[in-house]
Design an enzyme around this catalytic site. Structure first.
Site, PDB file in Angstrom:
ATOM      1  N   PHE A 139      36.726  32.367  43.036  1.00 40.96           N
ATOM      2  CA  PHE A 139      36.527  33.548  42.202  1.00 40.96           C
ATOM      3  C   PHE A 139      35.097  34.057  42.424  1.00 40.96           C
ATOM      4  O   PHE A 139      34.145  33.287  42.327  1.00 40.96           O
ATOM      5  CB  PHE A 139      36.748  33.171  40.735  1.00 40.96           C
ATOM      6  N   ASP A 208      35.531  24.262  38.256  1.00 41.21           N
ATOM      7  CA  ASP A 208      35.833  25.414  37.415  1.00 41.21           C
ATOM      8  C   ASP A 208      37.296  25.297  36.996  1.00 41.21           C
ATOM      9  O   ASP A 208      38.198  25.273  37.852  1.00 41.21           O
ATOM     10  CB  ASP A 208      35.574  26.703  38.212  1.00 41.21           C
ATOM     11  N   TYR A 233      39.941  32.511  27.447  1.00 40.98           N
ATOM     12  CA  TYR A 233      40.791  33.672  27.164  1.00 40.98           C
ATOM     13  C   TYR A 233      42.007  33.745  28.065  1.00 40.98           C
ATOM     14  O   TYR A 233      42.797  34.657  27.964  1.00 40.98           O
ATOM     15  CB  TYR A 233      39.987  34.983  27.234  1.00 40.98           C
ATOM     16  N   LYS A 234      42.163  32.777  28.975  1.00 42.56           N
ATOM     17  CA  LYS A 234      43.357  32.756  29.829  1.00 42.56           C
ATOM     18  C   LYS A 234      44.420  31.879  29.158  1.00 42.56           C
ATOM     19  O   LYS A 234      44.964  32.268  28.134  1.00 42.56           O
ATOM     20  CB  LYS A 234      42.978  32.307  31.235  1.00 42.56           C
ATOM     21  N   ARG A 403      50.705  38.860  41.224  1.00 43.81           N
ATOM     22  CA  ARG A 403      50.426  37.591  40.554  1.00 43.81           C
ATOM     23  C   ARG A 403      51.215  37.498  39.247  1.00 43.81           C
ATOM     24  O   ARG A 403      51.184  38.419  38.429  1.00 43.81           O
ATOM     25  CB  ARG A 403      48.931  37.566  40.256  1.00 43.81           C
TER      26      ARG A 403
HETATM   27  C1  PLP Z   1      38.400  34.166  35.023  1.00 42.69           C
HETATM   28  C2  PLP Z   1      37.436  33.397  35.852  1.00 42.69           C
HETATM   29  C3  PLP Z   1      36.055  33.500  35.623  1.00 42.69           C
HETATM   30  C4  PLP Z   1      35.539  34.432  34.582  1.00 42.69           C
HETATM   31  O1  PLP Z   1      34.188  34.318  34.325  1.00 42.69           O
HETATM   32  P1  PLP Z   1      33.580  35.071  33.058  1.00 42.69           P
HETATM   33  O2  PLP Z   1      32.176  34.690  33.040  1.00 42.69           O
HETATM   34  O3  PLP Z   1      34.378  34.605  31.867  1.00 42.69           O
HETATM   35  O4  PLP Z   1      33.807  36.536  33.244  1.00 42.69           O
HETATM   36  C5  PLP Z   1      35.209  32.697  36.376  1.00 42.69           C
HETATM   37  N1  PLP Z   1      35.689  31.873  37.315  1.00 42.69           N
HETATM   38  C6  PLP Z   1      37.012  31.765  37.572  1.00 42.69           C
HETATM   39  C7  PLP Z   1      37.507  30.812  38.617  1.00 42.69           C
HETATM   40  C8  PLP Z   1      37.924  32.527  36.857  1.00 42.69           C
HETATM   41  O5  PLP Z   1      39.221  32.442  37.114  1.00 42.69           O
END
Ligand code: PLP
Length: 444
Positions: A139, A208, A233-234, A403
């Site tokens: 990400f 992560d 939030y996921k 997705r």
């Molecule tokens: C959703 C996601 C993020 C989001 O980071 P925020 O700081 O909450 O915006 C980071 N890393 C991964 C792998 C994600 O899937």
């Protein structure tokens, strides 16, 4: 023609899906979520659904705790304890211990803190190791944060493809930074094996868990991981922008102060002394005042997991998640053959998270496009909510992706059947070619 399951052994029907729902021990948990009637929500991997309890809790925290009790609520409503109290609700989902997880800030910020700490530890223990390894398809925010720290401290970020693991884990590597379940493909790493391979060279690991927490069982202690971060939030259904979590193995937690040394991470924040003295546990990973309303809503999401515990917990959620994703893949192949869809998500259970990503080749859409974005838009217009993630363009190994996230707390097997029927209808009717579905919006 009547359906005869002995002669059409491989074909799955709606009745089969209904039978799976009837046998689903987790089915009652769907009532804990306020899902709009008529929608099939397959985007809980991006923004989890709203727990029913959240609306009432929001009312209470705003009207009573803030409105009437005001400043007293820091003590009387336990606002001040929220980061570790909520952390203790997340801990059992990720194999962490009591008071080892803090809910605080965002994932990107928490990554900054733990990567900074990991680099400091590494600089002391293995000063020759000057590289950070991550995946090219990680990400992007994770890579951007790593780039910032590399610039500040003279490290090199090396981006690899998954098949280059673990051969790239050599003596010059300080930190292995991986997302456990890939946000694009849903492919899951073997946390235990990769951590062991990293540790064999003295490399620290940061995991992560954004697409893992609440979606797949995680065992941080069992894997002997060093650091973990993730968002709420996921799959944890904390609400838009809800604070993230951070875990540091007890062997590292007190070795250094984290870089964002704000007053909430102080050992005695209300002593108001001028010198910084970090709290002697994960509480030091706090920085400033947290968004209390958002935390209160996240607690509602986490309480559903406490309830799921009585129905088999993460093991039961995992069984259902795999059954849902298996079913989706089988039905896509059964119902949508010949429309150019591929499956990017690994079929092997041990390598799969809780989503299925479908691909389309470039050129299968309009003007050299893949059509994937437009297909997702046409599905959303029908109430089947998934999302689109752009690939790397023609010639890239990363194709455009449709997705679909399968949250076992609230997605049922019949939902999967209807979702696939809509995919087939959108493809057969070519409905996705309509101009309105081909206009890119800013959030995809
Ligand atoms: C959703 C996601 C993020 C989001 O980071 P925020 O700081 O909450 O915006 C980071 N890393 C991964 C792998 C994600 O899937």
């Amino acid at each position: 023609m009547t359906t005869n399951h002995t002669t059409t052994a491989a074909a799955i029907g709606l009745d089969d899906c209904r039978r799976m729902d009837a046998a689903d021990v987790l089915a009652p948990l769907r009532q804990r979520f306020a899902l709009p009637a008529g929608d099939i929500y397959l985007d809980g991997n991006s923004l989890g659904a709203q727990p029913v309890a959240a609306a009432q809790r929001a009312q209470e925290v705003v009207t009573q705790e803030w409105g009437k009790d005001l400043i007293r609520s820091w003590n009387s409503a336990g606002w001040v304890d929220m980061p570790l109290r909520l952390g203790n609700l997340i801990a059992p989902l990720i194999g962490a211990g009591e008071n080892e997880v803090a809910v605080v800030d965002g994932t990107s910020l928490n990554l900054y803190k733990v990567l900074h700490t990991a680099l400091r530890i590494s600089a002391q223990d293995r000063p020759q190791a000057r590289r950070i390894i991550s995946e090219r398809s990680n990400f992007p925010t994770d890579l951007y944060i790593a780039q910032s720290l590399c610039q500040q401290f003279g490290y090199e970020l090396v981006l690899i493809e998954p098949e280059e693991l673990p051969t790239c884990l050599q003596d010059d590597v300080a930190v292995l930074l991986l997302t456990h379940v890939n946000y694009r493909t849903g492919a899951m790493h073997d946390m235990q094996a990769l951590t062991a391979a990293a540790h064999a060279k003295g490399i620290l690991t940061i995991w992560d868990l954004c697409h893992s927490a609440g979606a797949v069982p995680v065992d941080l202690h069992g894997s002997d991981a060093d650091f973990a971060i993730g968002c709420s939030y996921k799959y944890l259904n904390g609400g838009p922008g809800a604070p993230a979590f951070v875990w540091v193995h007890p062997r590292h937690v007190n070795r250094h102060a984290q870089p964002l040394s704000g007053w909430h991470g102080h050992d005695a924040p209300f002593a108001f002394v001028p010198g910084y003295e970090p709290a002697p546990n994960i509480a030091r990973y706090q920085c400033g005042t947290q968004p209390v309303v958002s935390m209160a809503l996240l607690e509602c999401g986490l309480q559903v997991f406490a309830e799921a515990q009585a129905l088999g917990g993460m093991a039961a959620l995992r069984r259902k998640s795999l059954a849902l994703t298996d079913l989706f893949i089988q039905l896509i192949e059964q119902e949508c053959a010949g429309h150019g869809l591929g499956v990017a998500t690994p079929r092997e259970h041990a390598q799969r998270g809780s989503q299925v990503s479908l691909t389309r080749e470039y050129g299968a859409g309009i003007d050299g496009d893949s059509g994937a974005y437009a297909i997702v838009q046409a599905l959303i217009a029908r109430g089947v909510i998934g999302d689109f993630r752009a690939g790397g363009g023609p010639g890239s190994r990363h194709l455009d992706i449709l997705r679909f996230g399968f949250t076992p707390l609230y997605v049922g097997f019949e939902d999967v059947w209807h979702a696939v029927a809509h995919v087939r209808a959108v493809l057969q009717s070519q409905e996705w070619r309509k101009p309105e579905f081909n206009q890119r919006k800013s959030v995809t």
